[in-house]
Scaffold this active site. Structure first.
Site, PDB file in Angstrom:
ATOM      1  N   ARG A  61      23.737  39.061  30.658  1.00  0.00           N
ATOM      2  CA  ARG A  61      25.185  38.987  30.864  1.00  0.00           C
ATOM      3  C   ARG A  61      25.981  39.565  29.693  1.00  0.00           C
ATOM      4  O   ARG A  61      27.167  39.863  29.815  1.00  0.00           O
ATOM      5  CB  ARG A  61      25.598  37.535  31.120  1.00  0.00           C
ATOM      6  N   TYR A 114      51.443  47.412  36.886  1.00  0.00           N
ATOM      7  CA  TYR A 114      50.597  47.283  38.086  1.00  0.00           C
ATOM      8  C   TYR A 114      50.820  45.905  38.718  1.00  0.00           C
ATOM      9  O   TYR A 114      50.716  44.885  38.037  1.00  0.00           O
ATOM     10  CB  TYR A 114      49.151  47.465  37.606  1.00  0.00           C
ATOM     11  N   ASP A 186      47.936  49.967  29.351  1.00  0.00           N
ATOM     12  CA  ASP A 186      47.129  50.456  30.473  1.00  0.00           C
ATOM     13  C   ASP A 186      47.233  51.980  30.470  1.00  0.00           C
ATOM     14  O   ASP A 186      48.292  52.544  30.706  1.00  0.00           O
ATOM     15  CB  ASP A 186      47.666  49.852  31.783  1.00  0.00           C
ATOM     16  N   LYS A 211      39.126  54.367  38.828  1.00  0.00           N
ATOM     17  CA  LYS A 211      39.882  55.548  39.212  1.00  0.00           C
ATOM     18  C   LYS A 211      39.250  56.807  38.614  1.00  0.00           C
ATOM     19  O   LYS A 211      38.344  57.357  39.188  1.00  0.00           O
ATOM     20  CB  LYS A 211      41.350  55.385  38.790  1.00  0.00           C
TER      21      LYS A 211
HETATM   22  C1  LIG Z   1      44.006  50.437  40.163  1.00  0.00           C
HETATM   23  C2  LIG Z   1      44.680  50.123  38.903  1.00  0.00           C
HETATM   24  C3  LIG Z   1      44.334  48.968  38.189  1.00  0.00           C
HETATM   25  C4  LIG Z   1      43.319  47.987  38.713  1.00  0.00           C
HETATM   26  O1  LIG Z   1      42.041  48.534  38.817  1.00  0.00           O
HETATM   27  P1  LIG Z   1      40.975  47.890  39.831  1.00  0.00           P
HETATM   28  O2  LIG Z   1      39.696  48.493  39.397  1.00  0.00           O
HETATM   29  O3  LIG Z   1      41.405  48.281  41.200  1.00  0.00           O
HETATM   30  O4  LIG Z   1      41.005  46.409  39.638  1.00  0.00           O
HETATM   31  C5  LIG Z   1      44.973  48.738  36.988  1.00  0.00           C
HETATM   32  N1  LIG Z   1      45.895  49.578  36.500  1.00  0.00           N
HETATM   33  C6  LIG Z   1      46.267  50.699  37.165  1.00  0.00           C
HETATM   34  C7  LIG Z   1      47.277  51.592  36.579  1.00  0.00           C
HETATM   35  C8  LIG Z   1      45.672  51.002  38.383  1.00  0.00           C
HETATM   36  O5  LIG Z   1      46.043  52.097  39.048  1.00  0.00           O
END
Ligand SMILES: *Cc1c(COP(=O)(O)O)cnc(C)c1O
Length: 393
Positions: A61, A114, A186, A211
């Site tokens: 883990r 987000y 982010d 992404k």
């Molecule tokens: C999609 C996204 C997230 C969350 O990611 P997940 O892997 O879907 O939990 C966070 N920040 C941004 C800017 C995003 O586009």
């Protein structure tokens, strides 16, 4: 070739880091890629080994060579002290926030953040006794007006992934640092190739690895990169909550990262070309893409970013919901779905949720992710959709 630790140095060119970072064929019988390590139990040979707790791995883990390979690449790209791979982008945000906050503290969150991060703050953090305040993404150094002695963290997302405001991270960071507040950014849109928030003053950088890192719409992942002073809290928070990413998913992230630079260049060029073309279409009110000179934050983008991503929004003229349906329901190449970052183009009608300043722009907002289909073919698909929209308006 023997492993040379200097190869892991963040001063290397980005494309060399992406190609060679985090993998050690000499430990994998010469195979180029670190394989999928699937494992919970790690064995100790002797009681002395168990007592010493000095093996590289004690229990699955806490990570394995597949997950650590990904972490090493992101650490180098972000210029961070260390990075943790976690199961999703959302868990990267929640762990980063929890690593900075305790009962009685306050967190400041950009109004453009987000939406699931907002839900986490309004629900979970509020229940923990953390107060939450939202701020205008254009606040810059005036963030100081919101900071109290209880403020412990700021969450910024630049640009916001629906509305694409660029935040003045250096200005926010200067004020945050002088008040002892941690700044979390982010950085999913730009990827570390086109922006390195730690260099701009951030303490923690999170990514939805789902992404651009994965790049193929087939796995979930998140990363948290931290400066040295923030690292221990991140790791103890993650470990306490039991978050771990499987070797299978880590392998897909590692595989995606090897082509991140060439994918980002293609995404950038295609998205920009389509954004510029859309600006001249009669049904289009405005295009929200920071690399366009018409964007209100274009100068900030130019100062702090070295490129732009696959994702932007467009605001179409006021029209009933039926026109939105006419636009999206018969698209040939664009598909409708959450997420982004894959090879395929997406188009999502959306309505940002705002509390500081309500989103009051007339018209319908669509978020586009530009993938790798032929650009002229994509324009033809959008052109036909705009004609349908105009007829239904
Ligand atoms: C999609 C996204 C997230 C969350 O990611 P997940 O892997 O879907 O939990 C966070 N920040 C941004 C800017 C995003 O586009």
């Amino acid at each position: 070739m023997n492993h040379d630790p200097s190869r892991d140095d963040s001063s290397q060119p980005v494309e060399t880091i992406l190609t060679h970072g985090g993998r050690h064929p000499e430990y994998q019988f010469g195979f180029v890629n670190t394989p999928v390590y699937r494992g919970s139990t790690v064995l100790f040979k002797t009681l002395a080994d168990l007592d010493a707790q000095s093996q590289p791995y004690l229990y699955g883990r806490a990570g394995n060579p597949t997950t650590e390979g990904v972490e090493a690449v992101i650490t180098q790209l972000e210029g961070a002290f260390r990075t943790r791979l976690v199961p999703s982008g959302l868990s990267a945000i929640t762990i980063a926030l929890l690593s900075c906050l305790s009962n009685g503290d306050e967190v400041l969150i950009s109004d453009s953040a987000y939406d699931p991060a907002r839900k986490f703050a309004d629900g979970f953090l509020a229940r923990m006794g953390v107060s939450v305040r939202y701020f205008d993404p254009h606040i810059g150094e005036n963030i100081g007006e919101h900071i109290s002695s209880n403020t412990k963290a700021i969450l910024a997302e630049s640009p916001g992934s629906l509305t694409f405001e660029i935040q003045d991270i250096p200005a926010i960071s200067r004020v945050a640092k002088s008040a002892g507040v941690k700044l979390i950014v982010d950085n999913s849109w730009a990827s570390p190739l086109y922006c390195q928030p730690i260099k701009l003053g951030a303490d923690l950088v999170v990514h939805a690895g789902t992404k651009m890192f994965v790049g193929h719409s087939d796995a979930f992942a998140g990363t948290i990169s931290a400066t040295e002073s923030c690292w221990e809290n991140v790791e103890t928070t993650r470990a306490a909550l039991g978050f771990f990413t499987s070797g299978d998913d880590a392998f897909l992230v590692a595989r995606g990262l090897r082509t991140l630079s060439i994918r980002m260049k293609e995404h950038q060029q295609r998205a920009f070309e389509i954004a510029r073309w859309l600006e001249s279409q009669p049904e289009v009110e405005s295009v929200l893409h920071p690399a366009l000179p018409s964007h209100p934050d274009h100068a900030l983008w130019k100062r702090d970013f070295s490129g732009s991503g696959s994702l932007f929004s467009m605001l179409l003229k006021t029209a009933p919901r039926a026109a939105v349906a006419a636009f999206v329901d018969n698209m040939r190449l664009f598909s409708m779905g959450y997420s982004w970052g894959g090879y395929e183009s997406l188009c999502l009608p959306t309505k940002p949720r705002r509390t500081v300043r309500p989103w009051d722009h007339a018209g319908n907002l669509f978020r586009l992710h530009i993938g790798f289909e032929d650009v002229e073919d994509l324009k033809a698909d959008l052109d036909a959709a705009l004609i349908r929209y105009g007829r239904a308006r």
